[in-house]
Design a protein around this motif. Structure first.
Motif, PDB file in Angstrom:
ATOM      1  N   ALA A 171       0.832  -1.211   0.000  1.00 25.33           N
ATOM      2  CA  ALA A 171       0.000   0.000   0.000  1.00 25.33           C
ATOM      3  C   ALA A 171       0.864   1.258   0.000  1.00 25.33           C
ATOM      4  O   ALA A 171       0.570   2.228  -0.714  1.00 25.33           O
ATOM      5  N   LEU A 172       1.936   1.259   0.772  1.00 22.78           N
ATOM      6  CA  LEU A 172       2.825   2.425   0.809  1.00 22.78           C
ATOM      7  C   LEU A 172       3.525   2.621  -0.532  1.00 22.78           C
ATOM      8  O   LEU A 172       3.689   3.758  -0.993  1.00 22.78           O
ATOM      9  N   SER A 173       3.917   1.529  -1.177  1.00 21.51           N
ATOM     10  CA  SER A 173       4.550   1.622  -2.500  1.00 21.51           C
ATOM     11  C   SER A 173       3.583   2.186  -3.531  1.00 21.51           C
ATOM     12  O   SER A 173       3.948   3.041  -4.341  1.00 21.51           O
ATOM     13  N   ARG A 174       2.332   1.700  -3.489  1.00 24.49           N
ATOM     14  CA  ARG A 174       1.328   2.217  -4.431  1.00 24.49           C
ATOM     15  C   ARG A 174       1.021   3.673  -4.146  1.00 24.49           C
ATOM     16  O   ARG A 174       0.815   4.455  -5.076  1.00 24.49           O
ATOM     17  N   LEU A 175       1.005   4.045  -2.875  1.00 19.85           N
ATOM     18  CA  LEU A 175       0.738   5.441  -2.516  1.00 19.85           C
ATOM     19  C   LEU A 175       1.827   6.361  -3.055  1.00 19.85           C
ATOM     20  O   LEU A 175       1.547   7.454  -3.540  1.00 19.85           O
ATOM     21  N   ARG A 176       3.048   5.903  -3.008  1.00 15.70           N
ATOM     22  CA  ARG A 176       4.178   6.693  -3.499  1.00 15.70           C
ATOM     23  C   ARG A 176       4.022   7.003  -4.988  1.00 15.70           C
ATOM     24  O   ARG A 176       4.413   8.064  -5.460  1.00 15.70           O
ATOM     25  N   LEU A 177       3.394   6.095  -5.751  1.00 16.72           N
ATOM     26  CA  LEU A 177       3.240   6.261  -7.195  1.00 16.72           C
ATOM     27  C   LEU A 177       1.892   6.857  -7.595  1.00 16.72           C
ATOM     28  O   LEU A 177       1.702   7.225  -8.751  1.00 16.72           O
ATOM     29  N   GLU A 201      -7.541   7.838  -5.685  1.00 19.95           N
ATOM     30  CA  GLU A 201      -6.666   6.692  -5.406  1.00 19.95           C
ATOM     31  C   GLU A 201      -5.827   6.955  -4.154  1.00 19.95           C
ATOM     32  O   GLU A 201      -5.662   6.076  -3.305  1.00 19.95           O
ATOM     33  N   ILE A 202      -5.324   8.166  -4.020  1.00 17.76           N
ATOM     34  CA  ILE A 202      -4.524   8.531  -2.850  1.00 17.76           C
ATOM     35  C   ILE A 202      -5.363   8.407  -1.588  1.00 17.76           C
ATOM     36  O   ILE A 202      -4.917   7.835  -0.588  1.00 17.76           O
ATOM     37  N   GLU A 203      -6.591   8.891  -1.625  1.00 14.07           N
ATOM     38  CA  GLU A 203      -7.469   8.810  -0.461  1.00 14.07           C
ATOM     39  C   GLU A 203      -7.803   7.358  -0.116  1.00 14.07           C
ATOM     40  O   GLU A 203      -7.808   6.966   1.052  1.00 14.07           O
TER      41      GLU A 203
END
Length: 110
Positions: free
Chosen positions: A32-38, A44-46
């Motif tokens: 989840a943190l990796s996807r948030l970074r991108l 999507e961020i929320e």
């Protein structure tokens, strides 16, 4: 008792008490943190932000998570004493439950 053996015992006790296995939880959080970074889209961020908070908030034993939920309800009603009592119970039920410690520090800050 060796450190590896001790950590294995802690992991087993946490699972038997109802907590999600640490490796599975860590993998989901890392993803989840990796996807948030991108992520670039606000929706999507929320969504990822909510997912990360759910993972952190649900990382304790069942008893600790239930106590955290009681604390959050108390906080929403500005009942700081009741929130601290519930957070102390969460920490007592699962000393390694980081989100309970985090929320407790937040209550003291408030």
């Amino acid at each position: 008792m060796s450190e590896t053996r001790f950590s294995s015992v802690i992991a087993l006790v946490r699972v038997l008490a109802g907590a999600e296995p640490i490796t599975r939880q860590h993998a989901a959080l890392s993803a989840a943190l990796s996807r948030l970074r991108l992520a670039t889209k606000p929706a999507e961020i929320e969504r990822l932000d909510r997912m990360i908070w759910r993972l952190w908030s649900g990382a304790g034993t069942r008893e600790a998570v239930a106590s955290l939920q009681r604390a959050l309800q108390a906080l929403s009603a500005d009942r700081f004493g009741a929130a601290l009592k519930a957070l102390d119970e969460a920490i007592g039920a699962d000393f390694a439950f980081a989100e309970a410690w985090n929320r407790r520090a937040t209550v003291y800050f408030l």
